[in-house]
Design a protein around this motif. Structure first.
Motif, PDB file in Angstrom:
ATOM      1  N   SER A 124      -1.664 -30.457  59.140  1.00 31.67           N
ATOM      2  CA  SER A 124      -0.964 -29.210  59.463  1.00 31.67           C
ATOM      3  C   SER A 124      -1.870 -27.995  59.262  1.00 31.67           C
ATOM      4  O   SER A 124      -1.785 -27.031  60.013  1.00 31.67           O
ATOM      5  CB  SER A 124       0.306 -29.080  58.634  1.00 31.67           C
ATOM      6  OG  SER A 124      -0.004 -28.985  57.263  1.00 31.67           O
ATOM      7  N   ILE A 125      -2.738 -28.036  58.278  1.00 32.41           N
ATOM      8  CA  ILE A 125      -3.686 -26.931  58.091  1.00 32.41           C
ATOM      9  C   ILE A 125      -4.744 -26.956  59.188  1.00 32.41           C
ATOM     10  O   ILE A 125      -5.100 -25.924  59.756  1.00 32.41           O
ATOM     11  CB  ILE A 125      -4.344 -27.010  56.703  1.00 32.41           C
ATOM     12  CG1 ILE A 125      -3.312 -26.771  55.612  1.00 32.41           C
ATOM     13  CG2 ILE A 125      -5.472 -25.992  56.573  1.00 32.41           C
ATOM     14  CD1 ILE A 125      -3.834 -27.037  54.207  1.00 32.41           C
ATOM     15  N   THR A 160      -4.586 -28.117  62.214  1.00 32.88           N
ATOM     16  CA  THR A 160      -4.087 -27.765  63.543  1.00 32.88           C
ATOM     17  C   THR A 160      -3.498 -26.360  63.609  1.00 32.88           C
ATOM     18  O   THR A 160      -3.037 -25.947  64.672  1.00 32.88           O
ATOM     19  CB  THR A 160      -3.020 -28.779  63.992  1.00 32.88           C
ATOM     20  OG1 THR A 160      -1.973 -28.811  63.025  1.00 32.88           O
ATOM     21  CG2 THR A 160      -3.621 -30.157  64.166  1.00 32.88           C
ATOM     22  N   ASN A 161      -3.514 -25.626  62.512  1.00 34.37           N
ATOM     23  CA  ASN A 161      -3.028 -24.252  62.501  1.00 34.37           C
ATOM     24  C   ASN A 161      -4.120 -23.347  63.071  1.00 34.37           C
ATOM     25  O   ASN A 161      -5.133 -23.077  62.429  1.00 34.37           O
ATOM     26  CB  ASN A 161      -2.669 -23.833  61.077  1.00 34.37           C
ATOM     27  CG  ASN A 161      -2.002 -22.487  61.025  1.00 34.37           C
ATOM     28  OD1 ASN A 161      -2.013 -21.733  61.994  1.00 34.37           O
ATOM     29  ND2 ASN A 161      -1.430 -22.174  59.878  1.00 34.37           N
ATOM     30  N   HIS A 162      -3.922 -22.873  64.279  1.00 40.92           N
ATOM     31  CA  HIS A 162      -4.952 -22.091  64.962  1.00 40.92           C
ATOM     32  C   HIS A 162      -5.181 -20.738  64.299  1.00 40.92           C
ATOM     33  O   HIS A 162      -6.301 -20.225  64.296  1.00 40.92           O
ATOM     34  CB  HIS A 162      -4.591 -21.905  66.438  1.00 40.92           C
ATOM     35  CG  HIS A 162      -4.563 -23.193  67.190  1.00 40.92           C
ATOM     36  ND1 HIS A 162      -5.709 -23.913  67.455  1.00 40.92           N
ATOM     37  CD2 HIS A 162      -3.526 -23.900  67.713  1.00 40.92           C
ATOM     38  CE1 HIS A 162      -5.384 -25.001  68.120  1.00 40.92           C
ATOM     39  NE2 HIS A 162      -4.062 -25.019  68.284  1.00 40.92           N
ATOM     40  N   ASP A 163      -4.148 -20.140  63.747  1.00 43.13           N
ATOM     41  CA  ASP A 163      -4.323 -18.850  63.076  1.00 43.13           C
ATOM     42  C   ASP A 163      -5.227 -18.982  61.861  1.00 43.13           C
ATOM     43  O   ASP A 163      -6.046 -18.108  61.587  1.00 43.13           O
ATOM     44  CB  ASP A 163      -2.971 -18.288  62.638  1.00 43.13           C
ATOM     45  CG  ASP A 163      -2.103 -17.899  63.822  1.00 43.13           C
ATOM     46  OD1 ASP A 163      -2.681 -17.625  64.898  1.00 43.13           O
ATOM     47  OD2 ASP A 163      -0.880 -17.886  63.665  1.00 43.13           O
ATOM     48  N   PHE A 164      -5.092 -20.056  61.144  1.00 42.42           N
ATOM     49  CA  PHE A 164      -5.913 -20.258  59.950  1.00 42.42           C
ATOM     50  C   PHE A 164      -7.335 -20.661  60.324  1.00 42.42           C
ATOM     51  O   PHE A 164      -8.305 -20.173  59.742  1.00 42.42           O
ATOM     52  CB  PHE A 164      -5.289 -21.344  59.061  1.00 42.42           C
ATOM     53  CG  PHE A 164      -6.045 -21.568  57.790  1.00 42.42           C
ATOM     54  CD1 PHE A 164      -5.894 -20.701  56.718  1.00 42.42           C
ATOM     55  CD2 PHE A 164      -6.897 -22.643  57.646  1.00 42.42           C
ATOM     56  CE1 PHE A 164      -6.582 -20.899  55.539  1.00 42.42           C
ATOM     57  CE2 PHE A 164      -7.590 -22.854  56.482  1.00 42.42           C
ATOM     58  CZ  PHE A 164      -7.434 -21.983  55.420  1.00 42.42           C
ATOM     59  N   SER A 170     -11.929 -21.966  55.949  1.00 41.86           N
ATOM     60  CA  SER A 170     -11.420 -22.676  57.114  1.00 41.86           C
ATOM     61  C   SER A 170     -12.373 -23.779  57.570  1.00 41.86           C
ATOM     62  O   SER A 170     -11.928 -24.815  58.058  1.00 41.86           O
ATOM     63  CB  SER A 170     -11.147 -21.711  58.265  1.00 41.86           C
ATOM     64  OG  SER A 170     -12.331 -21.054  58.643  1.00 41.86           O
ATOM     65  N   SER A 224      -9.704 -33.144  56.266  1.00 42.01           N
ATOM     66  CA  SER A 224      -8.772 -33.601  57.298  1.00 42.01           C
ATOM     67  C   SER A 224      -9.235 -34.921  57.904  1.00 42.01           C
ATOM     68  O   SER A 224      -8.445 -35.848  58.085  1.00 42.01           O
ATOM     69  CB  SER A 224      -8.639 -32.557  58.399  1.00 42.01           C
ATOM     70  OG  SER A 224      -8.159 -31.356  57.880  1.00 42.01           O
TER      71      SER A 224
END
Length: 122
Positions: free
Chosen positions: A37-38, A40-44, A56, A63
């Motif tokens: 989940s981290i 695939t979080n594009h903002d992060f 990042s 992962s």
């Protein structure tokens, strides 16, 4: 008494082994889901917010390692789970259980436990 009745009694008798197999599935799935989940979080990952690029970029390796751990550990834990029950199925084979019935029972056991672990993890 049919073999399905015997299988149900075996599940009840060895419930602690099923709990351990369930916890193994649950922990590995939760670990993978957290890093996925981290990752695939594009903002992060793309630094839209105030996130240090070192943080990042350091998420990528854990992962990948958690995905590798998921792929390697789950079959290993299932193999250990099966080897712990080898003697029981040997007795059932001596009583006349067919290989097809044993495979069906084992697959059904693994599917049910893994399904519950996946639902609980997500």
């Amino acid at each position: 008494m049919t073999f399905s009745d015997i299988s149900k009694k075996m599940i009840h008798f060895h419930f602690s082994k099923y709990k351990l197999f369930f916890l193994c599935n649950l922990i590995v799935t939760v670990l993978f889901f957290c890093y996925a989940s981290i990752f695939t979080n594009h903002d992060f990952m793309d630094n839209y917010f105030v996130v240090d690029s070192m943080i990042s970029s350091n998420i990528i390796l854990p992962s990948i390692l958690s995905a590798l751990f998921l792929v390697l550990f789950l079959p290993f834990s299932y193999a250990v789970f099966l080897s712990a029950r080898k003697r029981e199925y040997g007795v059932l084979f001596c009583l006349g259980m067919r290989r097809k019935e044993a495979v069906r029972n084992l697959m059904l056991d693994g599917l049910i436990v893994s399904g519950f672990a996946l639902i609980a993890a997500l």
